[in-house]
Design a protein around this motif. Structure first.
Motif, PDB file in Angstrom:
ATOM      1  N   GLN A 150      59.772  58.873  36.666  1.00 51.93           N
ATOM      2  CA  GLN A 150      59.257  60.166  36.156  1.00 51.93           C
ATOM      3  C   GLN A 150      58.151  59.886  35.143  1.00 51.93           C
ATOM      4  N   TYR A 204      58.706  67.875  32.345  1.00 50.54           N
ATOM      5  CA  TYR A 204      58.644  69.203  32.953  1.00 50.54           C
ATOM      6  C   TYR A 204      59.306  70.217  32.048  1.00 50.54           C
ATOM      7  N   TYR A 205      58.655  71.365  31.913  1.00 45.86           N
ATOM      8  CA  TYR A 205      59.228  72.422  31.083  1.00 45.86           C
ATOM      9  C   TYR A 205      59.036  73.775  31.750  1.00 45.86           C
TER      10      TYR A 205
END
Length: 147
Positions: A142, A146-147
């Motif tokens: 990764q 991410y949000y």
């Protein structure tokens, strides 16, 4: 301002608590060489020629004090985050928005000082996590958050 109050001014006068923080330089060949004469003064009296440096009222002193206080507050908050997470989260619920505002206020000038104090809600763990905690549990493949 506080600097103009008589009680505060008295602190810096001879015998005052902060007198030692004021540096006085008598000007050679000028100090007490000029006389005040009547009608300006009741009688002839020498005029002091002194260069005064008040260390506490100097702009640099205020900036230095602000830096020291800011660093102390940050270290206390980081200590609270590490040693008593529950108390820090209680603090963060009250002041987290202000910390986040400080990150992007002034075009992000303070983001590096404040980023370690921020917490974010983790959808995976269902609790508040710091950026370091999130990054430490990210899978190696990764690359983005991410949000």
């Amino acid at each position: 301002t506080i600097w103009s109050l008589p009680a505060f001014k008295a602190l810096f006068q001879e015998g005052g608590l902060l007198y030692q923080s004021t540096l006085l330089f008598k000007m050679p060949f000028l100090h007490q060489q000029i006389m005040k004469m009547p009608p300006i003064a009741p009688s002839a009296m020498p005029l002091d020629a002194v260069f005064k440096v008040d260390l506490l009222s100097a702009t640099g002193t205020a900036i230095l004090a602000a830096v020291i206080i800011s660093k102390k507050i940050k270290s206390e908050l980081q200590s609270l985050l590490k040693k008593d997470r529950e108390k820090y989260e209680t603090f963060y619920k009250s002041f987290g928005r202000q910390l986040k505002f400080g990150v992007y206020n002034d075009f992000g000038a303070n983001k590096d000082q404040l980023k370690d104090l921020l917490l974010f809600y983790s959808s995976k763990e269902k609790k508040l996590v710091s950026l370091d905690e999130y990054v430490s549990r990210m899978p190696e493949e990764q690359k983005f958050i991410y949000y």
